[in-house]
Design a protein around this motif. Structure first.
Motif, mmCIF file in Angstrom:
data_model
loop_
_atom_site.group_PDB
_atom_site.id
_atom_site.type_symbol
_atom_site.label_atom_id
_atom_site.label_comp_id
_atom_site.label_asym_id
_atom_site.label_seq_id
_atom_site.Cartn_x
_atom_site.Cartn_y
_atom_site.Cartn_z
ATOM 1 N N ARG A 62 1.045 -1.073 -0.057
ATOM 2 C CA ARG A 62 -0.023 -0.098 0.000
ATOM 3 C C ARG A 62 0.955 1.292 -0.183
ATOM 4 O O ARG A 62 1.584 1.364 0.911
ATOM 5 N N LEU A 63 0.606 1.922 -1.018
ATOM 6 C CA LEU A 63 1.714 3.326 -1.283
ATOM 7 C C LEU A 63 1.201 4.459 -0.672
ATOM 8 O O LEU A 63 1.561 5.233 0.052
ATOM 9 N N PHE A 64 -0.411 4.478 -0.598
ATOM 10 C CA PHE A 64 -0.929 5.871 -0.120
ATOM 11 C C PHE A 64 -2.646 5.606 0.020
ATOM 12 O O PHE A 64 -2.863 4.906 -0.939
ATOM 13 N N ASP A 65 -3.224 6.348 0.663
ATOM 14 C CA ASP A 65 -4.611 6.490 0.662
ATOM 15 C C ASP A 65 -5.145 7.778 -0.269
ATOM 16 O O ASP A 65 -4.372 8.783 -0.381
ATOM 17 N N VAL A 66 -6.342 7.599 -0.902
ATOM 18 C CA VAL A 66 -7.066 8.779 -1.371
ATOM 19 C C VAL A 66 -8.292 9.136 -0.399
ATOM 20 O O VAL A 66 -9.321 8.296 -0.580
ATOM 21 N N ILE A 67 -8.151 10.381 0.053
ATOM 22 C CA ILE A 67 -9.477 10.780 0.802
ATOM 23 C C ILE A 67 -10.039 11.834 0.354
ATOM 24 O O ILE A 67 -9.492 12.600 -0.392
ATOM 25 N N TRP A 68 -11.083 12.350 0.935
ATOM 26 C CA TRP A 68 -11.889 13.516 0.516
ATOM 27 C C TRP A 68 -11.461 14.597 1.601
ATOM 28 O O TRP A 68 -11.696 14.348 2.775
ATOM 29 N N ASP A 69 -10.948 15.760 1.330
ATOM 30 C CA ASP A 69 -10.620 16.738 2.304
ATOM 31 C C ASP A 69 -11.680 17.600 2.532
ATOM 32 O O ASP A 69 -12.032 18.435 1.336
ATOM 33 N N GLU A 70 -12.475 17.728 3.683
ATOM 34 C CA GLU A 70 -13.709 18.396 3.696
ATOM 35 C C GLU A 70 -13.519 20.125 3.546
ATOM 36 O O GLU A 70 -14.045 20.941 3.126
ATOM 37 N N GLN A 71 -12.324 20.399 4.345
ATOM 38 C CA GLN A 71 -11.798 21.776 4.393
ATOM 39 C C GLN A 71 -11.266 22.215 2.893
ATOM 40 O O GLN A 71 -11.800 23.411 2.557
ATOM 41 N N LYS A 72 -10.850 21.586 2.239
ATOM 42 C CA LYS A 72 -10.354 22.028 0.862
ATOM 43 C C LYS A 72 -11.671 21.790 -0.266
ATOM 44 O O LYS A 72 -11.467 22.257 -1.352
ATOM 45 N N ASN A 73 -12.411 20.805 0.369
ATOM 46 C CA ASN A 73 -13.554 20.317 -0.586
ATOM 47 C C ASN A 73 -12.629 19.751 -1.911
ATOM 48 O O ASN A 73 -13.106 20.110 -3.216
ATOM 49 N N ASP A 74 -11.996 18.929 -1.625
ATOM 50 C CA ASP A 74 -11.060 18.312 -2.833
ATOM 51 C C ASP A 74 -10.456 16.845 -2.374
ATOM 52 O O ASP A 74 -10.370 16.700 -1.105
ATOM 53 N N VAL A 75 -10.003 16.413 -3.273
ATOM 54 C CA VAL A 75 -9.335 14.944 -3.096
ATOM 55 C C VAL A 75 -7.896 15.225 -2.583
ATOM 56 O O VAL A 75 -7.346 16.423 -3.053
ATOM 57 N N ARG A 76 -7.518 14.389 -1.563
ATOM 58 C CA ARG A 76 -5.838 14.693 -1.488
ATOM 59 C C ARG A 76 -5.174 13.136 -1.071
ATOM 60 O O ARG A 76 -6.143 12.488 -0.467
ATOM 61 N N PRO A 77 -3.863 13.013 -1.084
ATOM 62 C CA PRO A 77 -3.465 11.685 -0.791
ATOM 63 C C PRO A 77 -3.150 11.666 0.630
ATOM 64 O O PRO A 77 -2.997 12.731 1.408
ATOM 65 N N VAL A 118 -2.947 10.162 -9.281
ATOM 66 C CA VAL A 118 -2.689 8.879 -8.770
ATOM 67 C C VAL A 118 -1.588 8.247 -9.472
ATOM 68 O O VAL A 118 -0.744 7.742 -8.894
ATOM 69 N N ASN A 119 -1.817 8.196 -10.894
ATOM 70 C CA ASN A 119 -0.765 7.472 -11.575
ATOM 71 C C ASN A 119 0.786 8.322 -11.310
ATOM 72 O O ASN A 119 1.601 7.748 -11.328
ATOM 73 N N LYS A 120 0.609 9.729 -11.267
ATOM 74 C CA LYS A 120 1.770 10.346 -11.166
ATOM 75 C C LYS A 120 2.404 10.111 -9.808
ATOM 76 O O LYS A 120 3.518 9.854 -9.653
ATOM 77 N N LEU A 121 1.843 10.126 -8.762
ATOM 78 C CA LEU A 121 2.323 9.731 -7.421
ATOM 79 C C LEU A 121 2.683 8.231 -7.175
ATOM 80 O O LEU A 121 3.907 7.953 -6.554
ATOM 81 N N ILE A 122 2.201 7.609 -7.766
ATOM 82 C CA ILE A 122 2.757 5.956 -8.033
ATOM 83 C C ILE A 122 3.889 5.940 -8.430
ATOM 84 O O ILE A 122 4.976 5.290 -8.112
ATOM 85 N N ASN A 123 4.049 6.408 -9.520
ATOM 86 C CA ASN A 123 5.330 6.662 -10.599
ATOM 87 C C ASN A 123 6.304 7.317 -9.719
ATOM 88 O O ASN A 123 7.311 6.776 -10.027
ATOM 89 N N GLU A 124 6.180 8.386 -9.082
ATOM 90 C CA GLU A 124 7.197 9.110 -8.363
ATOM 91 C C GLU A 124 7.901 8.176 -7.218
ATOM 92 O O GLU A 124 8.843 8.155 -7.014
ATOM 93 N N GLN A 128 11.548 6.645 -7.260
ATOM 94 C CA GLN A 128 12.392 7.039 -6.049
ATOM 95 C C GLN A 128 13.202 5.842 -5.521
ATOM 96 O O GLN A 128 14.164 5.959 -5.084
ATOM 97 N N ASN A 129 12.294 4.735 -5.620
ATOM 98 C CA ASN A 129 12.809 3.677 -4.757
ATOM 99 C C ASN A 129 13.390 2.443 -5.791
ATOM 100 O O ASN A 129 13.689 1.434 -5.542
ATOM 101 N N LYS A 130 13.632 2.790 -7.188
ATOM 102 C CA LYS A 130 14.031 2.177 -8.295
ATOM 103 C C LYS A 130 13.364 0.851 -8.333
ATOM 104 O O LYS A 130 14.201 -0.135 -8.493
ATOM 105 N N VAL A 131 12.026 0.895 -8.325
ATOM 106 C CA VAL A 131 11.027 -0.254 -8.452
ATOM 107 C C VAL A 131 10.558 -0.289 -9.671
ATOM 108 O O VAL A 131 9.761 0.601 -9.953
ATOM 109 N N SER A 132 10.551 -1.224 -10.764
ATOM 110 C CA SER A 132 9.554 -1.403 -11.871
ATOM 111 C C SER A 132 8.365 -2.101 -11.226
ATOM 112 O O SER A 132 8.472 -2.897 -10.324
ATOM 113 N N TYR A 133 7.344 -2.175 -11.972
ATOM 114 C CA TYR A 133 5.995 -2.766 -11.594
ATOM 115 C C TYR A 133 5.193 -3.064 -13.106
ATOM 116 O O TYR A 133 5.246 -2.252 -13.944
#
Length: 346
Positions: A62-77, A118-124, A128-133
């Protein structure tokens, strides 16, 4: 006549071969793997050994979660993983957990940008950890109300990521597939746990896994329209009960904590413990006479679950059997041979 003799000879050879080999069943082609769900990745020696010897270093991370930020009214990791060791030797499948609330709140115009982020953060993280998938797994407990937006996200993500895509499937989504729909992915991952009812009744069946509750769902498996990998439970939890009512569920309270005789006493029911006094345990308030019902999974129960489930699955070569999860106390009590024995049922 010669044909009859030849046929008899072939039958005789078959019987002799069966006798010599013990008429063994076809060898399982299933592959074991582990989930890792903590926010910091750092394996101790026993975890590393179990991953290597029991699952050939196959890891769903598990790399990260995606949640809804009520204060920003937007999604964030959220809860982005910190990898604190070299992971090049592991065969990693990135796993992303997305809350159902995210899809309740998303507008159609936000779906494609979310897939790109989501795709961008996965690839980053992987770069960064030199892992292909070669594959990504998305975990979301979608509902009939969020189905269309979630499925649109999966299509958009697949288009930008261009790798194999998997989605987790809950048991109720198997049974009621006509309502919940079948996600547009290459493969599903059936979560074969959390199937019973959490209850203050002390004799209630194990809510992590029990064969009775499982039987209500598994007959629907053969007709499900996705190839399925399997996730099996490798964790425990303690249900806090006060005056017959469930107060809380704790994954961090286990046999070790409940066996502390200064704080608890075991009741006549071996998996139920009673608080001797009111106190705090790792910041959690426990009141005198509170009951804690410990539910766990051991190799014997895992074998029962695997045997029950495997009879109802459509055939699939090289099925992945993923154990949730590597960092638990339950995992530390297992050996590689236990994992191989359970996985062999598939």
């Amino acid at each position: 006549m010669r044909q009859k003799v030849l046929l008899f000879g072939l039958i005789l050879i078959g019987l002799i071969t069966c006798f010599v080999t013990g008429c063994k069943e076809e060898k399982s082609t299933a592959h074991a793997a582990f989930y890792y769900w903590k926010t910091t990745f750092l394996l101790d020696k026993s975890q590393a050994a179990l991953l290597k010897d029991g699952a050939a270093n196959q890891l769903y991370l598990r790399l990260f979660d995606v949640i809804w930020d009520e204060q920003k009214n937007d999604v964030r990791p959220n809860a982005i993983i910190s990898i604190n060791q070299d992971v090049h030797q592991f065969h990693i499948v990135p796993v992303i957990y997305i809350t159902n609330k995210t899809f309740e709140k998303l507008t159609p115009g936000q779906i494609e940008p979310l897939a790109e982020k989501v795709n961008k953060l996965i690839n980053e993280i992987m770069t960064q950890n030199k892992v292909s998938y070669r594959c990504v797994q998305i975990d979301c407990d979608w509902t009939t109300g969020t189905k269309n937006r979630y499925f649109s996200f999966l299509k958009a993500f697949k288009a930008v990521n261009k790798k194999q895509l998997e989605a987790t499937i809950r048991l109720h989504q198997i049974k009621y597939a006509d309502r919940t729909g079948v996600p547009p992915v290459d493969k599903g991952l059936l979560m074969f746990y959390n199937m019973g009812k959490l209850s203050g009744q002390l004799k209630q069946r194990n809510s992590i896994y029990n064969a009775t509750d499982a039987s209500k769902y598994i007959s629907y498996l053969p007709t499900y329209q996705l190839p399925l990998d399997i996730a099996l439970p490798l964790f425990s939890w303690a249900i806090q009960i006060r005056e017959g009512k469930v107060i809380q569920l704790y994954g961090k309270i286990g046999q070790k904590e409940l066996s502390d005789q200064d704080n608890f006493q075991q009741t006549a029911q071996s998996n139920v413990y009673k608080a001797n006094k009111s106190f705090y345990l790792s910041g959690l308030y426990i009141k005198e006479n509170d009951l804690f019902k410990l539910e766990d999974v051991n190799p014997k129960l895992l074998n029962v679950a695997a045997k029950q489930l495997s009879k109802h699955l459509a055939h699939l070569e090289n099925r992945n059997i993923i154990y949730y999860e590597l960092s638990t106390v339950a995992a530390s009590a297992l050996e590689a041979k236990d994992i191989k024995e359970v996985s062999a049922h598939f």
